[in-house]
Design a protein around this motif. Structure first.
Motif, PDB file in Angstrom:
ATOM      1  N   ALA A 300      70.650 111.146 -12.897  1.00 52.93           N
ATOM      2  CA  ALA A 300      71.822 112.358 -12.447  1.00 52.93           C
ATOM      3  C   ALA A 300      73.314 112.263 -11.922  1.00 52.93           C
ATOM      4  O   ALA A 300      73.628 110.979 -11.560  1.00 52.93           O
ATOM      5  CB  ALA A 300      70.967 112.527 -11.050  1.00 52.93           C
ATOM      6  N   GLU A 319      69.807 116.917 -13.275  1.00 55.39           N
ATOM      7  CA  GLU A 319      69.704 115.209 -13.956  1.00 55.39           C
ATOM      8  C   GLU A 319      69.176 115.058 -14.940  1.00 55.39           C
ATOM      9  O   GLU A 319      69.214 115.696 -16.252  1.00 55.39           O
ATOM     10  CB  GLU A 319      67.594 115.842 -12.983  1.00 55.39           C
ATOM     11  N   GLU A 322      67.510 117.606 -18.060  1.00 57.84           N
ATOM     12  CA  GLU A 322      66.994 119.096 -17.073  1.00 57.84           C
ATOM     13  C   GLU A 322      68.357 119.899 -18.536  1.00 57.84           C
ATOM     14  O   GLU A 322      69.752 119.420 -18.334  1.00 57.84           O
ATOM     15  CB  GLU A 322      67.486 118.881 -15.970  1.00 57.84           C
TER      16      GLU A 322
END
Length: 349
Positions: A300, A319, A322
């Motif tokens: 992340a 992340e 994501e």
């Protein structure tokens, strides 16, 4: 469409930093405060008792024109629609100038004040600072006879005020600080925001950047108001007694009191040369209208997104795998900068 995208990348790639101070006009007498309304920059001229204006699109240096004369040491000024509101510091009143007709007219909004200085409008309410009482008051502009309502006190020479949503930012000249006041919360005292300024006398906000005129330091500083720990940085130094500020997305206008002039600082645009472009990470889909993802991420990372003017428009933490929502961004070319130094480009359709 592909040709347009290629052209955008080409133009973006040759952007350079454009940051310089330029004289806008030298024809003012102790300019004090500034207010932008469209392409018109309004100026309160303290010692001459004049409200003047100039067209910011005119070739520079330009000549100002007088809107109205006869004010008693005008300080704070805010232009909205067909009206200009002015704090007459020695007149202890706030006046309203109607600029809808070819010849401007002036009337008193409220009198009996105690050395009013800065002005700021939120909805139908006009907020004003008083150095005589070290307080912030407000009036409702829709009232036939406006009555002053105390908002907060115990400031240390509040000279400049400016709203960002419900937060009122206050330049405390003798306190050498900028404080904030959440007017929606009902708070009656300010909260310290940054306390290491040098005679801050005016401030303005564009986007998420706060600009502060440091009068005795002869400079203008800037602060990212969204930073976890807000810290001031020099924007420009060597200006002579900066006392009033106004800003748009590309310039900061500065009233230099003792120099009897208005100058402007051109805000920098992005330079792609200043970034290390990543070869391993990629953004997809690109172009996109709804979301983007970062491929080949291992952990992340915090990210910041800048538009083609160099303005921060989005930030967060992404992340692995994501999606990042970009639906609210305007169609433009953007730089996506990660905290590890990688920077990617994407186009919002």
């Amino acid at each position: 469409m592909k040709q347009i995208y290629n052209l955008l990348f080409l133009v973006f790639g040759i952007f350079t930093i454009n940051a310089q101070t330029t004289v806008v006009t030298t024809g003012t007498t102790n300019p004090y405060r500034l207010s932008l309304s469209g392409n018109d920059l309004y100026i309160s001229e303290f010692n001459s008792g004049i409200i003047s204006k100039l067209d910011i699109t005119a070739p520079l240096p330009t000549t100002k024109s007088n809107v109205i004369t006869g004010l008693n040491r005008p300080m704070g000024i805010v232009a909205t629609g067909n009206y200009i509101y002015v704090a007459e510091h020695f007149g202890n009143k706030i006046s309203r100038i109607d600029i809808s007709a070819p010849t401007a007219t002036m009337s008193t909004v409220i009198s009996g004040l105690n050395n009013p200085t800065g002005l700021a409008i939120k909805g139908d309410e006009l907020y004003y600072a008083e150095t005589g009482s070290n307080s912030i008051f407000k009036i409702n502009l829709t009232d036939a006879v406006p009555t002053a309502v105390l908002v907060a006190n115990a400031f240390n020479a509040p000279y400049g005020i400016f709203f960002k949503n419900d937060i009122l930012y206050i330049a405390e000249f003798s306190g050498n600080k900028v404080s904030t006041l959440d007017v929606a919360s009902g708070a009656t005292t300010g909260t310290d925001f940054i306390t290491d300024f040098n005679s801050p006398i005016d401030l303005t906000i564009n986007g998420n950047t706060l600009y502060v005129a440091e009068y005795t330091a002869n400079k203008v500083s800037k602060v990212d108001i969204l930073a976890a720990v807000p810290t001031k940085e020099d924007l420009v130094s060597g200006v002579q007694t900066p006392i009033g500020l106004a800003a748009n997305t590309s310039e900061v206008y500065i009233a230099e009191f003792d120099a009897n002039k208005i100058s402007k600082y051109n805000l920098p645009t992005l330079s792609a040369d200043g970034f290390v472009l990543s070869k391993s990470l990629q953004l997809y889909p690109n172009p996109s209208s709804n979301f983007i993802k970062v491929s080949n991420m291992e952990k992340a990372l915090n990210y910041t997104v800048y538009n083609s003017l160099g303005q921060q428009v989005l930030k967060g933490k992404v992340e692995k795998n994501e999606s990042i929502d970009i639906q609210n961004l305007s169609s433009d070319l953007y730089l996506f900068k990660l905290e590890d130094g990688n920077t990617l480009k994407f186009i919002k359709k």
